[in-house]
Scaffold this motif. Structure first.
Motif, PDB file in Angstrom:
ATOM      1  N   CYS A  16      -2.079  -0.382   1.364  1.00  0.00           N
ATOM      2  CA  CYS A  16      -2.819   0.763   1.892  1.00  0.00           C
ATOM      3  C   CYS A  16      -4.309   0.440   1.835  1.00  0.00           C
ATOM      4  O   CYS A  16      -4.858   0.178   0.754  1.00  0.00           O
ATOM      5  N   MET A  17      -4.960   0.493   3.007  1.00  0.00           N
ATOM      6  CA  MET A  17      -6.372   0.180   3.075  1.00  0.00           C
ATOM      7  C   MET A  17      -7.217   1.285   2.481  1.00  0.00           C
ATOM      8  O   MET A  17      -8.354   1.041   2.064  1.00  0.00           O
ATOM      9  N   ASP A  18      -6.700   2.525   2.449  1.00  0.00           N
ATOM     10  CA  ASP A  18      -7.440   3.641   1.857  1.00  0.00           C
ATOM     11  C   ASP A  18      -7.295   3.655   0.343  1.00  0.00           C
ATOM     12  O   ASP A  18      -8.271   3.898  -0.380  1.00  0.00           O
ATOM     13  N   CYS A  27       7.918   2.634  -3.793  1.00  0.00           N
ATOM     14  CA  CYS A  27       6.656   3.168  -4.300  1.00  0.00           C
ATOM     15  C   CYS A  27       5.793   3.719  -3.185  1.00  0.00           C
ATOM     16  O   CYS A  27       5.060   4.702  -3.365  1.00  0.00           O
ATOM     17  N   PHE A  28       5.862   3.095  -2.025  1.00  0.00           N
ATOM     18  CA  PHE A  28       5.059   3.583  -0.908  1.00  0.00           C
ATOM     19  C   PHE A  28       5.533   4.969  -0.482  1.00  0.00           C
ATOM     20  O   PHE A  28       4.722   5.859  -0.208  1.00  0.00           O
ATOM     21  N   LYS A  29       6.883   5.153  -0.399  1.00  0.00           N
ATOM     22  CA  LYS A  29       7.418   6.471  -0.019  1.00  0.00           C
ATOM     23  C   LYS A  29       7.055   7.518  -1.082  1.00  0.00           C
ATOM     24  O   LYS A  29       6.761   8.678  -0.760  1.00  0.00           O
ATOM     25  N   PHE A  30       7.045   7.122  -2.357  1.00  0.00           N
ATOM     26  CA  PHE A  30       6.769   8.076  -3.426  1.00  0.00           C
ATOM     27  C   PHE A  30       5.299   8.495  -3.429  1.00  0.00           C
ATOM     28  O   PHE A  30       4.980   9.668  -3.641  1.00  0.00           O
ATOM     29  N   HIS A  31       4.381   7.562  -3.188  1.00  0.00           N
ATOM     30  CA  HIS A  31       2.949   7.856  -3.261  1.00  0.00           C
ATOM     31  C   HIS A  31       2.382   8.308  -1.927  1.00  0.00           C
ATOM     32  O   HIS A  31       1.223   8.768  -1.900  1.00  0.00           O
ATOM     33  N   HIS A  32       3.111   8.158  -0.847  1.00  0.00           N
ATOM     34  CA  HIS A  32       2.649   8.601   0.469  1.00  0.00           C
ATOM     35  C   HIS A  32       3.728   9.476   1.118  1.00  0.00           C
ATOM     36  O   HIS A  32       4.316   9.098   2.144  1.00  0.00           O
ATOM     37  N   PRO A  33       4.020  10.616   0.511  1.00  0.00           N
ATOM     38  CA  PRO A  33       5.111  11.462   1.058  1.00  0.00           C
ATOM     39  C   PRO A  33       4.731  12.072   2.399  1.00  0.00           C
ATOM     40  O   PRO A  33       3.551  12.302   2.694  1.00  0.00           O
ATOM     41  N   THR A  36       1.804  15.097   3.749  1.00  0.00           N
ATOM     42  CA  THR A  36       0.606  15.130   2.903  1.00  0.00           C
ATOM     43  C   THR A  36      -0.491  14.285   3.562  1.00  0.00           C
ATOM     44  O   THR A  36      -0.225  13.452   4.452  1.00  0.00           O
ATOM     45  N   PRO A  37      -1.763  14.490   3.165  1.00  0.00           N
ATOM     46  CA  PRO A  37      -2.859  13.690   3.765  1.00  0.00           C
ATOM     47  C   PRO A  37      -2.676  12.192   3.572  1.00  0.00           C
ATOM     48  O   PRO A  37      -3.094  11.395   4.406  1.00  0.00           O
ATOM     49  N   LYS A  38      -2.026  11.775   2.459  1.00  0.00           N
ATOM     50  CA  LYS A  38      -1.848  10.338   2.232  1.00  0.00           C
ATOM     51  C   LYS A  38      -0.933   9.694   3.256  1.00  0.00           C
ATOM     52  O   LYS A  38      -0.961   8.469   3.428  1.00  0.00           O
ATOM     53  N   ALA A  39      -0.113  10.512   3.910  1.00  0.00           N
ATOM     54  CA  ALA A  39       0.770   9.957   4.932  1.00  0.00           C
ATOM     55  C   ALA A  39      -0.014   9.426   6.112  1.00  0.00           C
ATOM     56  O   ALA A  39       0.506   8.628   6.907  1.00  0.00           O
ATOM     57  N   GLN A  40      -1.273   9.892   6.262  1.00  0.00           N
ATOM     58  CA  GLN A  40      -2.107   9.439   7.380  1.00  0.00           C
ATOM     59  C   GLN A  40      -2.941   8.201   7.021  1.00  0.00           C
ATOM     60  O   GLN A  40      -3.741   7.750   7.845  1.00  0.00           O
ATOM     61  N   HIS A  41      -2.763   7.675   5.807  1.00  0.00           N
ATOM     62  CA  HIS A  41      -3.547   6.487   5.424  1.00  0.00           C
ATOM     63  C   HIS A  41      -3.182   5.274   6.296  1.00  0.00           C
ATOM     64  O   HIS A  41      -2.064   5.162   6.796  1.00  0.00           O
ATOM     65  N   GLU A  42      -4.155   4.394   6.411  1.00  0.00           N
ATOM     66  CA  GLU A  42      -3.946   3.154   7.189  1.00  0.00           C
ATOM     67  C   GLU A  42      -3.285   2.113   6.296  1.00  0.00           C
ATOM     68  O   GLU A  42      -3.760   1.827   5.195  1.00  0.00           O
ATOM     69  N   TYR A  43      -2.180   1.594   6.752  1.00  0.00           N
ATOM     70  CA  TYR A  43      -1.512   0.576   5.968  1.00  0.00           C
ATOM     71  C   TYR A  43      -1.266  -0.660   6.828  1.00  0.00           C
ATOM     72  O   TYR A  43      -1.121  -0.586   8.047  1.00  0.00           O
ATOM     73  N   VAL A  44      -1.235  -1.791   6.153  1.00  0.00           N
ATOM     74  CA  VAL A  44      -1.034  -3.091   6.815  1.00  0.00           C
ATOM     75  C   VAL A  44      -0.009  -3.859   5.994  1.00  0.00           C
ATOM     76  O   VAL A  44       0.548  -3.338   5.020  1.00  0.00           O
ATOM     77  N   GLY A  45       0.235  -5.087   6.386  1.00  0.00           N
ATOM     78  CA  GLY A  45       1.122  -5.939   5.612  1.00  0.00           C
ATOM     79  C   GLY A  45       0.509  -6.273   4.260  1.00  0.00           C
ATOM     80  O   GLY A  45      -0.681  -6.018   4.005  1.00  0.00           O
ATOM     81  N   PRO A  46       1.268  -6.853   3.369  1.00  0.00           N
ATOM     82  CA  PRO A  46       0.752  -7.156   2.026  1.00  0.00           C
ATOM     83  C   PRO A  46      -0.497  -8.030   2.090  1.00  0.00           C
ATOM     84  O   PRO A  46      -0.526  -9.049   2.790  1.00  0.00           O
TER      85      PRO A  46
END
Length: 580
Positions: A16-18, A27-33, A36-46
């Motif tokens: 997650c870039m944010d 863990c990604f599903k748990f912390h970005h449900p 919620t606003p976190k679901a709109q975070h920008e994510y990329v590959g590892p």
């Protein structure tokens, strides 16, 4: 690895870039449900590289960059400008820098796109060069193998011939020595000559004994003599077959098996091109020894070969560091190159240099020490091809009487040969430390009158300038003079005002000042009534003007003998050399 997992950690699948953290799927599903606003975070590959969305100042970590420093060419914050390291630098707004840099980048990209065909052409050319390099390399390998095969064949022939000669000599000597052994073996008792002599001694008949013993005694005497002076009939040594191959080994070691000589470099400071071209070059200090050099030249723009370029003309082998090229066309551009040769191997060509031949045949002359020559202030060389001006006693006495303003006097000298027709060119060199030298041409119709009745044009009482910069006064003044001269001094060339438009120059004298070339050329077209001044090295025309050619024209020079003023120059001698 996932930054949120409890041990044992799982491999991350997203970053997650944010949040600036890496997560496994759970863990990604748990912390970005969802929802919620976190679901709109920008994510990329590892990744381990978390670039911030907003750039922060490296010197002030809590401040965002909002300006662009034009001196350092980097984004800065307002604290950097107020009291930081960029306080005295010129900065601009980020939007302005964004616009300018984006425009430059767009233009650069557009330029590259527009040159796509050119790039493809150059790539094709490089591919052709790659193929040629491969083919030429293989050809060089084949030729090298052929040369070495011939060397091996020659060595094998010489080897077999020498071994055959040694075998024949060995057989002959053995036969001779073995024969000598048999001869000496016969001298032993009970065999051969001794046994026969003992049998003869038993003969009782006197007449038979005498007849036989006489010849036997002769043979025994010879054998006795050979014992006293023993010499083998053959020499066991084979010194005449010992080879001294040191010279050949040295020659083989000097062969350029591992490389070729470095290319020479053409020396522009010593090379001269007029009707004929003197081309000089230098060899690299650490280069291999060379047998000779070959110079090639071509006239640009003519004599097209099959590939569309000018045809090169090679010279004969040159065993020095210079050569002369004859029959060059006037007012033409020539290109020269040179390469070295050692043991039939040629170095690459030197970088090409170009020379522009003069626009007319070279006019040869020496300085005239008869007409207007002042021996007190001018010194000629023995060959009369250079002149030096120095402050003499007469000049100092004249300056003693001047109390106000400035005073200048020029000593004039002309060539000993005049021009009454045709087109002619000559060149000369003014020493860089010279203060004031005038160069050009002079008319004989007014020359004597001017020399015998000189006017002090530099005195405070004489001023032909009305005060404005139209140049009309200079034009009228120049046309009335027997000299058409260009002013050179202090490492500069000064263009007359009359040749520059007032709208361009105004009061800015800098536009009339050019750097002084190493050599200055003068071209006089008598029939056209025009004189041209050139940079003799590049053949660039510096200045041209009309000249009255009603009489005989002479090369003319004016030299100033001293510098009188608040800041006096210590060096008061100047010299002017002509290249004839």
């Amino acid at each position: 690895m996932c930054n949120m997992c409890k041990p044992p950690q799982q491999e991350a699948t997203k970053s997650c870039m944010d949040c600036k953290a890496s997560y496994c799927n759970e863990c990604f599903k748990f912390h970005h449900p969802w929802g919620t606003p976190k679901a709109q975070h920008e994510y990329v590959g590892p990744t381990m590289n978390f670039r911030p969305k907003v750039l922060m100042c490296p010197e002030h970590e809590m401040e965002k960059v909002n300006m662009y420093c034009e001196v350092c060419r980097r984004p800065v914050c307002h604290l950097c400008k107020l009291g930081g390291s960029h306080a005295n630098h010129k900065v601009t707004t980020m939007s302005s820098a964004y616009k300018i840099l984006k425009e430059k980048l767009s233009k650069a990209i557009h330029y590259l796109i527009s040159k796509e065909d050119q790039v493809k052409t150059q790539i094709s050319h490089l591919e052709v060069l790659i193929n040629e390099t491969e083919e030429n390399g293989q050809l060089a390998e084949r030729r090298t193998n052929e040369h070495f095969e011939r060397l091996f064949e020659t060595l094998q022939e010489r080897k077999f011939e020498m071994l055959r000669s040694i075998e024949q000599s060995r057989t002959r000597r053995l036969d001779q020595l073995r024969g000598q052994v048999d001869e000496y073996q016969g001298m032993l008792e009970n065999s051969g000559l001794v046994g026969y002599a003992q049998e003869v001694l038993k003969e009782t008949d006197q007449s038979c004994f005498v007849q036989t013993a006489k010849q036997l005694h002769t043979r025994i005497a010879k054998s006795t003599e050979s014992l006293k002076t023993f010499h083998p009939v053959a020499d066991p040594s084979f010194d005449e077959f010992v080879l001294d191959t040191s010279r050949e080994e040295t020659l083989l070691k000097e062969l350029c098996f591992g490389g070729v000589p470095d290319p020479p470099i053409i020396d522009l400071s010593r090379s001269r091109v007029y009707n004929e071209g003197l081309v000089c070059w230098q060899l690299a200090e650490d280069t291999l020894a060379t047998d000779h050099q070959v110079l090639e030249y071509r006239r640009l723009g003519v004599e097209q070969d099959e590939e569309g370029g000018s045809r090169w003309h090679p010279s004969v082998p040159v065993y020095g560091s210079s050569t002369v090229v004859c029959d060059l066309e006037a007012n033409s551009l020539y290109s020269f190159r040179v390469r070295s040769c050692h043991n039939s191997l040629y170095s690459p060509y030197s970088p090409e240099v170009t020379f522009h031949t003069p626009p007319a045949p070279v006019f040869g002359f020496l300085f005239n020490d008869k007409c207007g020559f002042s021996s007190e202030r001018l010194t000629l060389s023995k060959l009369r091809d250079s002149v030096e001006s120095a402050a003499g006693m007469a000049f100092l006495l004249a300056a003693e009487r001047v109390q106000t303003g400035s005073y200048m006097g020029l000593d004039y000298i002309i060539g000993d040969t005049g021009i009454s027709q045709g087109r002619h060119y000559w060149a000369f060199r003014v020493e860089p430390h010279s203060y004031l030298v005038k160069v050009g041409v002079a008319s004989d119709s007014k020359l004597l009158e001017w020399i015998h009745n000189p006017r002090d044009t530099s005195s405070p009482r004489y001023d032909h300038d009305s005060g404005h910069d139209s140049g009309s006064e200079d034009t009228c003044y120049d046309l009335s003079q027997p000299f058409t001269l260009l002013t050179v001094g202090m490492g500069k060339v000064f263009i007359p005002k009359a040749s520059i438009s007032s709208a361009t120059v105004g009061n800015d004298h800098g536009n009339r000042v050019l750097p002084m070339p190493q050599r200055i050329g003068v071209y006089l077209d008598y029939e056209a009534g025009r004189v041209y001044f050139y940079d003799a090295n590049t053949m660039r025309c510096l200045y041209e003007r009309q000249v009255d050619c009603t009489g005989t024209m002479y090369p003319a020079f004016g030299l100033m003998g001293s510098d009188v003023g608040p800041s006096t120059h210590q060096s008061l001698s100047r010299s002017l050399n002509t290249c004839l």
